[in-house]
Design a protein around this motif. Sequence first.
Motif, PDB file in Angstrom:
ATOM      1  N   LEU A 313       0.826  -1.206   0.000  1.00 49.30           N
ATOM      2  CA  LEU A 313       0.000   0.000   0.000  1.00 49.30           C
ATOM      3  C   LEU A 313       0.861   1.257   0.000  1.00 49.30           C
ATOM      4  O   LEU A 313       0.515   2.264  -0.631  1.00 49.30           O
ATOM      5  CB  LEU A 313      -0.932   0.003   1.217  1.00 49.30           C
ATOM      6  N   ALA A 314       2.007   1.191   0.697  1.00 47.23           N
ATOM      7  CA  ALA A 314       2.896   2.350   0.780  1.00 47.23           C
ATOM      8  C   ALA A 314       3.553   2.666  -0.553  1.00 47.23           C
ATOM      9  O   ALA A 314       4.071   3.774  -0.738  1.00 47.23           O
ATOM     10  CB  ALA A 314       3.960   2.120   1.851  1.00 47.23           C
ATOM     11  N   ALA A 315       3.545   1.703  -1.486  1.00 44.93           N
ATOM     12  CA  ALA A 315       4.078   1.968  -2.822  1.00 44.93           C
ATOM     13  C   ALA A 315       3.121   2.832  -3.644  1.00 44.93           C
ATOM     14  O   ALA A 315       3.498   3.357  -4.694  1.00 44.93           O
ATOM     15  CB  ALA A 315       4.340   0.652  -3.549  1.00 44.93           C
ATOM     16  N   ARG A 316       1.880   2.997  -3.154  1.00 45.45           N
ATOM     17  CA  ARG A 316       0.881   3.802  -3.872  1.00 45.45           C
ATOM     18  C   ARG A 316       0.406   5.010  -3.078  1.00 45.45           C
ATOM     19  O   ARG A 316      -0.020   6.008  -3.647  1.00 45.45           O
ATOM     20  CB  ARG A 316      -0.328   2.935  -4.231  1.00 45.45           C
ATOM     21  N   PHE A 317       0.455   4.916  -1.752  1.00 44.01           N
ATOM     22  CA  PHE A 317      -0.053   5.985  -0.898  1.00 44.01           C
ATOM     23  C   PHE A 317       1.031   6.430   0.083  1.00 44.01           C
ATOM     24  O   PHE A 317       1.979   5.698   0.345  1.00 44.01           O
ATOM     25  CB  PHE A 317      -1.290   5.517  -0.116  1.00 44.01           C
ATOM     26  N   ALA A 318       0.864   7.612   0.643  1.00 45.05           N
ATOM     27  CA  ALA A 318       1.797   8.102   1.659  1.00 45.05           C
ATOM     28  C   ALA A 318       1.791   7.135   2.841  1.00 45.05           C
ATOM     29  O   ALA A 318       0.731   6.791   3.369  1.00 45.05           O
ATOM     30  CB  ALA A 318       1.404   9.504   2.115  1.00 45.05           C
ATOM     31  N   ILE A 319       2.973   6.689   3.260  1.00 48.91           N
ATOM     32  CA  ILE A 319       3.100   5.647   4.275  1.00 48.91           C
ATOM     33  C   ILE A 319       2.424   6.032   5.583  1.00 48.91           C
ATOM     34  O   ILE A 319       1.774   5.205   6.231  1.00 48.91           O
ATOM     35  CB  ILE A 319       4.597   5.305   4.516  1.00 48.91           C
ATOM     36  N   HIS A 320       2.507   7.305   5.986  1.00 50.98           N
ATOM     37  CA  HIS A 320       1.948   7.675   7.294  1.00 50.98           C
ATOM     38  C   HIS A 320       0.419   7.649   7.274  1.00 50.98           C
ATOM     39  O   HIS A 320      -0.208   7.349   8.292  1.00 50.98           O
ATOM     40  CB  HIS A 320       2.475   9.036   7.745  1.00 50.98           C
ATOM     41  N   ARG A 321      -0.180   7.921   6.117  1.00 51.54           N
ATOM     42  CA  ARG A 321      -1.649   7.870   6.039  1.00 51.54           C
ATOM     43  C   ARG A 321      -2.142   6.426   6.057  1.00 51.54           C
ATOM     44  O   ARG A 321      -3.127   6.099   6.744  1.00 51.54           O
ATOM     45  CB  ARG A 321      -2.129   8.597   4.783  1.00 51.54           C
ATOM     46  N   ALA A 322      -1.472   5.554   5.302  1.00 46.67           N
ATOM     47  CA  ALA A 322      -1.843   4.135   5.325  1.00 46.67           C
ATOM     48  C   ALA A 322      -1.656   3.559   6.722  1.00 46.67           C
ATOM     49  O   ALA A 322      -2.485   2.778   7.210  1.00 46.67           O
ATOM     50  CB  ALA A 322      -1.000   3.363   4.313  1.00 46.67           C
ATOM     51  N   LEU A 323      -0.580   3.955   7.392  1.00 47.26           N
ATOM     52  CA  LEU A 323      -0.291   3.447   8.729  1.00 47.26           C
ATOM     53  C   LEU A 323      -1.345   3.890   9.734  1.00 47.26           C
ATOM     54  O   LEU A 323      -1.760   3.114  10.603  1.00 47.26           O
ATOM     55  CB  LEU A 323       1.100   3.909   9.171  1.00 47.26           C
ATOM     56  N   ALA A 324      -1.803   5.128   9.633  1.00 46.33           N
ATOM     57  CA  ALA A 324      -2.830   5.623  10.547  1.00 46.33           C
ATOM     58  C   ALA A 324      -4.111   4.800  10.429  1.00 46.33           C
ATOM     59  O   ALA A 324      -4.773   4.498  11.438  1.00 46.33           O
ATOM     60  CB  ALA A 324      -3.112   7.103  10.263  1.00 46.33           C
ATOM     61  N   VAL A 325      -4.475   4.419   9.218  1.00 55.69           N
ATOM     62  CA  VAL A 325      -5.661   3.573   9.013  1.00 55.69           C
ATOM     63  C   VAL A 325      -5.466   2.213   9.679  1.00 55.69           C
ATOM     64  O   VAL A 325      -6.376   1.690  10.349  1.00 55.69           O
ATOM     65  CB  VAL A 325      -5.948   3.403   7.504  1.00 55.69           C
ATOM     66  N   PHE A 326      -4.284   1.621   9.515  1.00 56.03           N
ATOM     67  CA  PHE A 326      -4.000   0.324  10.144  1.00 56.03           C
ATOM     68  C   PHE A 326      -4.111   0.428  11.662  1.00 56.03           C
ATOM     69  O   PHE A 326      -4.597  -0.498  12.326  1.00 56.03           O
ATOM     70  CB  PHE A 326      -2.605  -0.161   9.742  1.00 56.03           C
ATOM     71  N   MET A 327      -3.655   1.527  12.231  1.00 59.22           N
ATOM     72  CA  MET A 327      -3.732   1.700  13.685  1.00 59.22           C
ATOM     73  C   MET A 327      -5.172   1.790  14.171  1.00 59.22           C
ATOM     74  O   MET A 327      -5.539   1.211  15.204  1.00 59.22           O
ATOM     75  CB  MET A 327      -2.949   2.954  14.089  1.00 59.22           C
ATOM     76  N   LEU A 328      -6.008   2.494  13.425  1.00 63.10           N
ATOM     77  CA  LEU A 328      -7.416   2.618  13.808  1.00 63.10           C
ATOM     78  C   LEU A 328      -8.130   1.273  13.695  1.00 63.10           C
ATOM     79  O   LEU A 328      -8.953   0.929  14.559  1.00 63.10           O
ATOM     80  CB  LEU A 328      -8.103   3.671  12.935  1.00 63.10           C
TER      81      LEU A 328
END
Length: 452
Positions: A313-328
Amino acid sequence: MEQDLRAHLDQRPMTTFQWSVIAVCMALNMIDGFDVLVMAFTASAVSAHWKLSGSELGFLLSAGLFGMAAGSLLLAPMADKLGRRPLILLCLAVSGLGMLASAWSQTPTQLAVLRVITGLGVGGILACSNVIASEYASLRWRSLAVTLQSTGYALGATIGGSIAVWLLAHHGWRSVFLFGGCSTLAVLVLAWFALPESLDFLLVKRPANALQRLNGLIRKMGLPALDSLPQAVAAGSGEGKRMGPLQLLSPKLLRPTLLVWLSFFSVMFGFYFVMSWTPKLLAASGLTPEQGVTTGVLLSLGGILGATLLGLLAARFAIHRALAVFMLVTAVLLCFLVGSSGALWMSYTLAFLIGVFVNACVAGLYAIAPVVYGSDVRATGVGWGIGIGRIGAIVSPLVAGGLLDAAWSPDQLYLGYGLAFVLAAVIVSMHRIAGPQAADRRAASETVAAAH
């Protein structure tokens, strides 16, 4: 190309050599997975052998984490001065010998001291392996490379844990430490022959024979040799007037450093609660002890998928935004885990899904930390982030035990620890990290400008 080697490598497809470096870093991370669990798997046997009290056993369980925190905080900064490769080799030797010596420890105190020494080595390895994986990856695949190498933790926990169970049953607890020491020294041999020095370290610090060493590495990536070292190499984001870890608190780095520290602390605080307490709490909520252990294995297995998924997912989206979703998502899943104990299939499914997301949260932080720091302070920044996280890991079981003594139910505990992931999501979302497509456009424009 000589003037902008780093930018050129960022735009090229990944070579077999680069992926082989990521694979070696994955093997390094497997040591962490096994070392964290080796004391947990042998705890009952060690306690029975020396007739330990609960507090004495708790001290032994924490000793390795104390060592890892110290290794990340104290040893990792040396990599920015001496090089990533020498420090990794040194730390592998320290952790391997510490593990071997643990097999012959004669008292609980001796074992505790050796656990701290082993943890020192592991802490130094972790910070540097993440940095090397990041520096050998191209821009587009950097987050995937770092998260992939972090799956080594889950692999080490799963494979090493399975071997540890067999060794305990057939040869006793000392054989588990013996196996761990031999495995670590085997990885030392692998790293000696297959782990290169960091490209960015050679470019920025320019140690003896830097040009010769650099040319040897870039030839393996299919690039022509350089006639001289590039003249315009950015010093990174540190400030010369500040030394060591103090560079991380310079005006330019203060904000990202605080975000890295707070997010590592929050995630590790929640992660070690989930990994340490879930088997016991689910057993107390209706599952058998064996079924509780199975949920622990599923947590680790899920981590292999989770870290890889986040990296893609980080290859397509900003890593910190994808990570925030995973945390939620992790926080939401934790709220339902204990309530599922009435249906075994539901408990197993939720354990696996939580493993997917909670392990990805840690892997994502390992991917973010190298991005926000320049090469001159990268190992220091990553090491201190991991070290602060280890402090959260040490505090977490103590807090959970205190809350259980205060009559908190398992449901309340998982809800409370879920809030730690919500807090981490808020913190991570405050980073200012460009997505891969925007970074590609910027790097391409810089390469064109350098060519003119």
